[in-house]
Design a protein around this motif. Structure first.
Motif, PDB file in Angstrom:
ATOM      1  N   THR A 118       0.834  -1.206   0.000  1.00 35.01           N
ATOM      2  CA  THR A 118       0.000   0.000   0.000  1.00 35.01           C
ATOM      3  C   THR A 118       0.865   1.250   0.000  1.00 35.01           C
ATOM      4  N   PHE A 119       1.889   1.283   0.865  1.00 38.48           N
ATOM      5  CA  PHE A 119       2.815   2.425   0.890  1.00 38.48           C
ATOM      6  C   PHE A 119       3.492   2.599  -0.475  1.00 38.48           C
ATOM      7  N   LEU A 120       3.894   1.476  -1.073  1.00 39.29           N
ATOM      8  CA  LEU A 120       4.572   1.527  -2.369  1.00 39.29           C
ATOM      9  C   LEU A 120       3.639   2.069  -3.451  1.00 39.29           C
ATOM     10  N   ASN A 121       2.377   1.654  -3.416  1.00 38.04           N
ATOM     11  CA  ASN A 121       1.393   2.136  -4.394  1.00 38.04           C
ATOM     12  C   ASN A 121       1.103   3.630  -4.232  1.00 38.04           C
ATOM     13  N   ILE A 122       1.032   4.072  -2.978  1.00 38.22           N
ATOM     14  CA  ILE A 122       0.816   5.513  -2.729  1.00 38.22           C
ATOM     15  C   ILE A 122       1.998   6.311  -3.264  1.00 38.22           C
ATOM     16  N   SER A 123       3.214   5.802  -3.020  1.00 35.46           N
ATOM     17  CA  SER A 123       4.419   6.477  -3.505  1.00 35.46           C
ATOM     18  C   SER A 123       4.408   6.602  -5.025  1.00 35.46           C
ATOM     19  N   LYS A 124       4.043   5.508  -5.710  1.00 39.75           N
ATOM     20  CA  LYS A 124       3.994   5.535  -7.178  1.00 39.75           C
ATOM     21  C   LYS A 124       2.977   6.546  -7.683  1.00 39.75           C
ATOM     22  N   ALA A 125       1.819   6.615  -7.014  1.00 40.29           N
ATOM     23  CA  ALA A 125       0.776   7.560  -7.436  1.00 40.29           C
ATOM     24  C   ALA A 125       1.266   9.007  -7.285  1.00 40.29           C
ATOM     25  N   TYR A 126       1.913   9.309  -6.154  1.00 37.45           N
ATOM     26  CA  TYR A 126       2.448  10.662  -5.950  1.00 37.45           C
ATOM     27  C   TYR A 126       3.534  10.978  -6.979  1.00 37.45           C
ATOM     28  N   ARG A 127       4.369   9.960  -7.290  1.00 44.16           N
ATOM     29  CA  ARG A 127       5.428  10.175  -8.287  1.00 44.16           C
ATOM     30  C   ARG A 127       4.832  10.513  -9.655  1.00 44.16           C
ATOM     31  N   LYS A 128       3.770   9.814 -10.035  1.00 41.56           N
ATOM     32  CA  LYS A 128       3.132  10.073 -11.326  1.00 41.56           C
ATOM     33  C   LYS A 128       2.438  11.433 -11.342  1.00 41.56           C
ATOM     34  N   MET A 129       2.041  11.926 -10.163  1.00 46.46           N
ATOM     35  CA  MET A 129       1.467  13.272 -10.060  1.00 46.46           C
ATOM     36  C   MET A 129       2.543  14.348 -10.127  1.00 46.46           C
ATOM     37  N   GLY A 130       3.808  13.940  -9.951  1.00 43.57           N
ATOM     38  CA  GLY A 130       4.899  14.919  -9.926  1.00 43.57           C
ATOM     39  C   GLY A 130       5.203  15.438  -8.542  1.00 43.57           C
ATOM     40  N   SER A 134       6.285  13.951  -1.493  1.00 46.46           N
ATOM     41  CA  SER A 134       5.358  13.001  -0.864  1.00 46.46           C
ATOM     42  C   SER A 134       5.704  11.577  -1.276  1.00 46.46           C
ATOM     43  N   ALA A 135       6.079  11.395  -2.558  1.00 49.35           N
ATOM     44  CA  ALA A 135       6.441  10.059  -3.045  1.00 49.35           C
ATOM     45  C   ALA A 135       7.617   9.502  -2.243  1.00 49.35           C
ATOM     46  N   LEU A 136       8.631  10.329  -2.015  1.00 48.65           N
ATOM     47  CA  LEU A 136       9.816   9.870  -1.283  1.00 48.65           C
ATOM     48  C   LEU A 136       9.493   9.566   0.181  1.00 48.65           C
ATOM     49  N   SER A 137       8.588  10.346   0.785  1.00 46.12           N
ATOM     50  CA  SER A 137       8.244  10.108   2.195  1.00 46.12           C
ATOM     51  C   SER A 137       7.619   8.724   2.375  1.00 46.12           C
ATOM     52  N   TYR A 138       6.710   8.335   1.467  1.00 47.91           N
ATOM     53  CA  TYR A 138       6.106   7.005   1.550  1.00 47.91           C
ATOM     54  C   TYR A 138       7.099   5.915   1.150  1.00 47.91           C
ATOM     55  N   SER A 158      11.381  -0.987  -4.009  1.00 49.34           N
ATOM     56  CA  SER A 158      11.577   0.340  -3.409  1.00 49.34           C
ATOM     57  C   SER A 158      12.793   1.037  -4.006  1.00 49.34           C
ATOM     58  N   TYR A 159      13.912   0.306  -4.102  1.00 49.52           N
ATOM     59  CA  TYR A 159      15.124   0.885  -4.693  1.00 49.52           C
ATOM     60  C   TYR A 159      14.870   1.286  -6.146  1.00 49.52           C
ATOM     61  N   ASN A 160      14.095   0.479  -6.850  1.00 50.09           N
ATOM     62  CA  ASN A 160      13.769   0.793  -8.242  1.00 50.09           C
ATOM     63  C   ASN A 160      12.992   2.105  -8.330  1.00 50.09           C
ATOM     64  N   GLU A 161      12.021   2.296  -7.407  1.00 50.03           N
ATOM     65  CA  GLU A 161      11.227   3.534  -7.383  1.00 50.03           C
ATOM     66  C   GLU A 161      12.104   4.736  -7.038  1.00 50.03           C
ATOM     67  N   PHE A 162      13.044   4.551  -6.084  1.00 54.84           N
ATOM     68  CA  PHE A 162      13.985   5.636  -5.770  1.00 54.84           C
ATOM     69  C   PHE A 162      14.733   6.048  -7.044  1.00 54.84           C
ATOM     70  N   GLY A 163      15.166   5.052  -7.806  1.00 50.86           N
ATOM     71  CA  GLY A 163      15.893   5.332  -9.046  1.00 50.86           C
ATOM     72  C   GLY A 163      15.058   6.097 -10.046  1.00 50.86           C
TER      73      GLY A 163
END
Length: 609
Positions: A118-130, A134-138, A158-163
């Motif tokens: 769930t945290f990972l999905n929230i992070s991805k959604a914030y990342r796609k919003m720009g 917020s994406a990094l916090s989750y 998670s590391y992939n999303e950071f990248g």
């Protein structure tokens, strides 16, 4: 008799109550949703989602959530909400998706492991919003839980999303570091999907850095693994990546083979975007091979399909290549027509982005204005409460205040004059930028058309068109309104004209993650100072290396600028307009400035505002 009848009456009443209670429980049990029915609804929703039937998928999943709540089945509530969040995110309704994910967290109070995805999905959604902050916090929450529970698969993701976020912020070295860490974990787990994702992402970073040989190595390894997985959609993107890099390396035989495979797989998987991209890359490749008939076929197909689905970015790419196709055949009239369409769409995209930034700025402004009003009201309230106390102080210090009044009035007048001068300079820049865009750029386009009619050489027209492009770029650079409505990183990039920056100059720019300046005047003046410094380095300093770094410490913003140019005598240079402009802007911002320069020793400029 009365003593006998009363217990009998009570006994009968008790029997009726018990019977009613049993009956009501039976009816409730009959109306309670069956768990299997809820699971069937979730399954139907997921299946419709996979088939891109988003509306019906939403109905199924919403109903599954409603019934799961009615049944008080926490597990199925969480599953329904997470799938609803994923569905909404896939439709680019990111705010709705985040609301669903966060709602599911309220039912996920017992175990950290259930919160990971769930945290990972929230992070991805914030990342796609720009919203990278917020994406990094989750994402940090996801990584911490994954490390604590030794959930290595989620840690790799998670590391992939950071990248991905670091790459979007153009911090390529950090992006590579995160991707390689993700790849290392995925390899240890033999998690093929994770391996493929990391390989692809590393290849893309090297492609951005124009290290095509390294890029091709990673793309080829990803392609081989995708062939094992056999997913047509993934195969389309894999062959597309490989073909594009092969084309950059002038390996046209293998590039044609790879891009045609990408086109076929994208058609089979009904992926319109990959199909269009494959088509216009094939068209571009056939231009290099001077097979103009084949190029025309693929490029027109790409443009028509991009127009059909309303994809402006893809239309822009196809039109640019159509212009190149006709220019390569010395067909100036057709090339000019497609170039005009390309500029029109490019400006349309630019204007859309500007409008979005303006709306964001307006919202920020209104929020600040309300906060200021509340602050003023609080100050007035406090002032009235302490009015008598302040009156005594005012009477006590009145005589002593007469001396500094003259100084403050003079200083205020100086600041006002300085502010008006800088504001006038900014207005002139904006006016000049608009004139360049509306008048001179238009005249250059008309001149190009006239040259075509007079059958002037194509190379001359191309040079003239390049000048037109540069004029248009300068107009955006000078336009204060356009710069103010952009995010700071983008505004700085446009104002320095990084697209046209001399290739022989080693330029490094460091801007912290999430760095932004909301104050309009501070933002504009800092960018203008950097522009002035850059002009001095290139025009007078003969510099071959420039480093620009921004930092933030509490409420202060720091700017450090250094070059390896010939330097100058600071006392003599202060007479020049360039340094006068810088000094005035620093004074207006009440900044603290430190210059370090001398003939032959480059320039070091440090400013805190």
């Amino acid at each position: 008799m009365k003593l006998y009848l009363l217990p009998k009456f009570l006994f009968c009443k008790l029997i009726v109550c018990v019977f009613t209670l049993i009956l009501s429980k039976t009816l409730v049990a009959e109306n309670k949703p069956d768990r299997e029915e809820i699971i069937k609804l979730i399954t139907s929703g997921i299946n419709h989602w996979k088939q891109h039937a988003y509306d019906s998928a939403y109905v199924y999943l919403l109903e599954s959530e409603r019934r799961a709540v009615q049944a008080k089945d926490t597990q199925l509530i969480v599953v329904s909400l997470n799938n609803l969040g994923g569905l909404e995110s896939s439709r680019a309704n990111y705010k709705n998706g985040i609301e669903c994910f966060q709602k599911s967290l309220k039912y996920n109070l017992n175990t950290n492991s259930s919160k990971l995805n769930t945290f990972l999905n929230i992070s991805k959604a914030y990342r796609k919003m720009g919203d990278y902050e917020s994406a990094l916090s989750y994402l940090y929450k996801t990584k911490d839980i994954a490390e604590r529970l030794q959930q290595n698969k989620e840690l790799a993701e998670s590391y992939n999303e950071f990248g991905i976020i670091k790459k979007l912020q153009r911090n390529y070295e950090e992006a590579l570091s995160y991707y390689k860490e993700s790849l290392k974990i995925a390899r240890a787990l033999d998690y093929k999907k994770g391996i493929v994702g990391a390989l692809n992402n590393i290849g893309n970073v090297y492609k951005e850095q124009k290290n095509y040989s390294k890029s091709l190595l990673y793309f080829n390894e990803a392609l081989n693994l995708k062939l094992e997985l056999g997913d047509k959609k993934y195969l389309a993107s894999a062959f597309l990546n490989v073909g594009e890099v092969q084309m950059k390396l002038n390996d046209f035989i293998n590039a044609e083979r790879s891009l045609k495979k990408a086109l076929n797989f994208s058609k089979d998987s009904n992926n319109k975007e990959l199909e269009i991209t494959s088509s216009f890359l094939l068209g571009e490749m056939f231009i290099y091979k001077k097979n103009f008939s084949q190029s025309k076929l693929f490029l027109h197909q790409a443009y028509e399909k991009a127009e059909l689905i309303g994809a402006l970015d893809l239309q822009k790419e196809a039109l640019l290549r159509l212009k190149n196709l006709y220019a390569a055949q010395n067909k100036g009239k057709e090339a000019l027509a497609y170039y005009d369409k390309y500029i029109s769409i490019k400006d349309s995209i630019f204007n859309t982005e500007i409008m979005q930034h303006m709306q964001e700025m307006e919202t920020r402004y209104q929020t600040r204005e309300k906060e200021q009003q509340i602050e003023v009201l609080n100050i007035e309230k406090e002032a009235k409460a302490n009015e008598s106390f302040y009156m005594k102080i005012v009477l006590g210090v009145f005589l002593f205040s007469l001396l500094p009044i003259g100084f403050f009035v003079k200083q205020r007048q100086k600041t006002r004059i300085l502010k008006e001068r800088v504001a006038a300079s900014n207005r002139e820049c904006t006016k000049l930028g608009m004139e360049l865009h509306d008048s001179i750029s238009g005249s250059l386009t008309y001149l190009c058309r006239s040259m075509e009619k007079e059958s002037v050489g194509e190379s001359f027209v191309d040079q003239l068109r390049q000048v037109s492009d540069e004029v248009r770029g300068i107009s955006h650079q000078l336009n204060m309104t356009a710069i103010a409505n952009q995010e700071f990183r983008d505004a700085l990039s446009d104002s320095l004209q990084l697209d046209h920056f001399p290739e022989d100059i080693d330029l490094k720019i460091y801007v912290p993650d999430g760095f932004e300046i909301d104050d309009y005047e501070k933002k504009i003046n800092l960018i203008r100072i950097v522009q002035e410094l850059k002009t001095n380095s290139l025009k007078h300093g003969n510099a071959s290396s420039i480093v620009i770094s921004f930092s933030r410490l509490q409420n202060k913003v720091g700017l450090e600028y250094t070059d390896n140019g010939i330097g100058f005598d600071l006392k003599e240079a202060k007479k020049g307009n360039g340094l006068i402009n810088i000094q005035e802007r620093v004074e207006l911002l009440s900044g603290k400035l430190d210059w370090q320069t001398s003939p032959g020793n480059g320039v070091s400029f440090h400013l805190t505002v």
